[in-house]
Design a protein around this motif. Structure first.
Motif, PDB file in Angstrom:
ATOM      1  N   PHE A 163      37.424 -13.735 -33.901  1.00 48.47           N
ATOM      2  CA  PHE A 163      37.808 -12.358 -34.209  1.00 48.47           C
ATOM      3  C   PHE A 163      36.603 -11.427 -34.303  1.00 48.47           C
ATOM      4  O   PHE A 163      36.661 -10.309 -33.779  1.00 48.47           O
ATOM      5  CB  PHE A 163      38.665 -12.293 -35.464  1.00 48.47           C
ATOM      6  N   PRO A 164      35.489 -11.842 -34.929  1.00 54.71           N
ATOM      7  CA  PRO A 164      34.313 -10.954 -34.914  1.00 54.71           C
ATOM      8  C   PRO A 164      33.789 -10.687 -33.496  1.00 54.71           C
ATOM      9  O   PRO A 164      33.359  -9.573 -33.197  1.00 54.71           O
ATOM     10  CB  PRO A 164      33.279 -11.703 -35.751  1.00 54.71           C
ATOM     11  N   MET A 165      33.839 -11.690 -32.619  1.00 52.96           N
ATOM     12  CA  MET A 165      33.391 -11.487 -31.238  1.00 52.96           C
ATOM     13  C   MET A 165      34.314 -10.490 -30.532  1.00 52.96           C
ATOM     14  O   MET A 165      33.848  -9.610 -29.798  1.00 52.96           O
ATOM     15  CB  MET A 165      33.367 -12.814 -30.479  1.00 52.96           C
ATOM     16  N   ILE A 166      35.599 -10.607 -30.763  1.00 55.89           N
ATOM     17  CA  ILE A 166      36.544  -9.657 -30.166  1.00 55.89           C
ATOM     18  C   ILE A 166      36.275  -8.255 -30.701  1.00 55.89           C
ATOM     19  O   ILE A 166      36.258  -7.286 -29.935  1.00 55.89           O
ATOM     20  CB  ILE A 166      38.007 -10.088 -30.423  1.00 55.89           C
ATOM     21  N   GLN A 167      36.037  -8.144 -31.999  1.00 54.78           N
ATOM     22  CA  GLN A 167      35.736  -6.829 -32.590  1.00 54.78           C
ATOM     23  C   GLN A 167      34.477  -6.232 -31.971  1.00 54.78           C
ATOM     24  O   GLN A 167      34.442  -5.036 -31.672  1.00 54.78           O
ATOM     25  CB  GLN A 167      35.574  -6.946 -34.118  1.00 54.78           C
ATOM     26  N   ARG A 168      33.453  -7.056 -31.779  1.00 53.53           N
ATOM     27  CA  ARG A 168      32.221  -6.546 -31.155  1.00 53.53           C
ATOM     28  C   ARG A 168      32.495  -6.073 -29.726  1.00 53.53           C
ATOM     29  O   ARG A 168      32.005  -5.033 -29.297  1.00 53.53           O
ATOM     30  CB  ARG A 168      31.122  -7.605 -31.172  1.00 53.53           C
ATOM     31  N   ALA A 169      33.286  -6.844 -28.989  1.00 52.04           N
ATOM     32  CA  ALA A 169      33.621  -6.454 -27.617  1.00 52.04           C
ATOM     33  C   ALA A 169      34.451  -5.164 -27.619  1.00 52.04           C
ATOM     34  O   ALA A 169      34.222  -4.277 -26.789  1.00 52.04           O
ATOM     35  CB  ALA A 169      34.392  -7.583 -26.916  1.00 52.04           C
ATOM     36  N   LEU A 170      35.365  -5.053 -28.554  1.00 49.55           N
ATOM     37  CA  LEU A 170      36.175  -3.835 -28.652  1.00 49.55           C
ATOM     38  C   LEU A 170      35.342  -2.631 -29.053  1.00 49.55           C
ATOM     39  O   LEU A 170      35.532  -1.543 -28.532  1.00 49.55           O
ATOM     40  CB  LEU A 170      37.310  -4.012 -29.669  1.00 49.55           C
ATOM     41  N   PHE A 171      34.438  -2.833 -29.985  1.00 52.68           N
ATOM     42  CA  PHE A 171      33.612  -1.716 -30.453  1.00 52.68           C
ATOM     43  C   PHE A 171      32.810  -1.149 -29.286  1.00 52.68           C
ATOM     44  O   PHE A 171      32.718   0.061 -29.120  1.00 52.68           O
ATOM     45  CB  PHE A 171      32.676  -2.161 -31.578  1.00 52.68           C
ATOM     46  N   GLY A 172      32.275  -2.003 -28.461  1.00 55.78           N
ATOM     47  CA  GLY A 172      31.522  -1.538 -27.280  1.00 55.78           C
ATOM     48  C   GLY A 172      32.433  -0.839 -26.285  1.00 55.78           C
ATOM     49  O   GLY A 172      32.088   0.184 -25.725  1.00 55.78           O
ATOM     50  N   ASP A 173      33.655  -1.394 -26.103  1.00 58.18           N
ATOM     51  CA  ASP A 173      34.587  -0.808 -25.133  1.00 58.18           C
ATOM     52  C   ASP A 173      35.186   0.509 -25.626  1.00 58.18           C
ATOM     53  O   ASP A 173      35.483   1.384 -24.848  1.00 58.18           O
ATOM     54  CB  ASP A 173      35.732  -1.773 -24.831  1.00 58.18           C
ATOM     55  N   THR A 174      35.419   0.621 -26.930  1.00 55.87           N
ATOM     56  CA  THR A 174      36.135   1.783 -27.435  1.00 55.87           C
ATOM     57  C   THR A 174      35.212   2.935 -27.810  1.00 55.87           C
ATOM     58  O   THR A 174      35.693   3.977 -28.230  1.00 55.87           O
ATOM     59  CB  THR A 174      36.986   1.408 -28.665  1.00 55.87           C
ATOM     60  N   SER A 175      33.903   2.780 -27.625  1.00 55.70           N
ATOM     61  CA  SER A 175      32.993   3.869 -27.976  1.00 55.70           C
ATOM     62  C   SER A 175      33.274   5.112 -27.142  1.00 55.70           C
ATOM     63  O   SER A 175      33.013   6.219 -27.562  1.00 55.70           O
ATOM     64  CB  SER A 175      31.534   3.434 -27.801  1.00 55.70           C
TER      65      SER A 175
END
Length: 178
Positions: A163-175
């Motif tokens: 879940f933290p890896m997904i959050q990191r990937a999402l944070f980069g994508d959703t910027s």
């Protein structure tokens, strides 16, 4: 120079057209993670009960009270975990696989863990704790304990790594979603 500027504008416009779809996908994944984390919370005590009930009924399969407790423990987690695994496999895993830089070891581990959980669930489901033979109840009780322990390990790994890896990937994508 004009061609170069138009080329940059075309690439920029393509990115802007893709942004709403990417933001919607990110929001869908974030919603799924929130639901999955909530399900993890619901499963905590139930997993412990299932592990104990399975172990006890495996040692004393003739005891009708222990059989009923094992059946109750399994029924308390079965619906939640079925929905949980389906959500991960239908929403989260396809998204993970679509990400270019998502660690393949996390994808593989998730797939392998789901396969193991589904195999154990089939073993538990194959027997009625109430009407099954002592031999079958012993097998199902042992599988129920293994299922609960495996599920606990899976949840720990998801909360710690996945879940933290997904959050990191999402944070980069959703910027770019604003």
């Amino acid at each position: 120079m004009r061609m170069e500027i138009e080329g940059i504008a075309m690439v920029s416009n393509k990115r802007n057209q893709d942004a709403p779809a990417e933001c919607a996908a990110a929001a869908s994944i974030e919603d799924a993670l929130a639901r999955l984390s909530n399900e993890h919370s619901k499963l905590g005590e139930r997993m412990l009960n299932a592990a104990v009930a399975g172990a006890v009924v495996a040692r004393q399969p003739a005891d009708t009270i222990l059989r009923a407790e094992a059946a109750e423990a399994w029924n308390s987690i079965k619906a939640v975990i079925t929905h949980h695994l389906n959500s991960e496999e239908d929403i989260v895993l396809p998204w993970m696989k679509s990400q270019q830089n998502f660690p393949p070891d996390l994808i593989l581990r998730t797939c392998e863990q789901h396969t193991r959980l589904r195999e154990l669930a089939r073993t538990v489901d194959a027997t009625s704790f109430i009407t099954g033979s002592n031999e079958d109840v012993t097998k199902a009780g042992t599988a129920l304990t293994a299922f609960a322990v495996c599920l606990d390990d899976v949840i720990d790994g998801e909360e710690r790594d996945l879940f933290p890896m997904i959050q990191r990937a999402l944070f980069g994508d959703t910027s770019k979603c604003g």
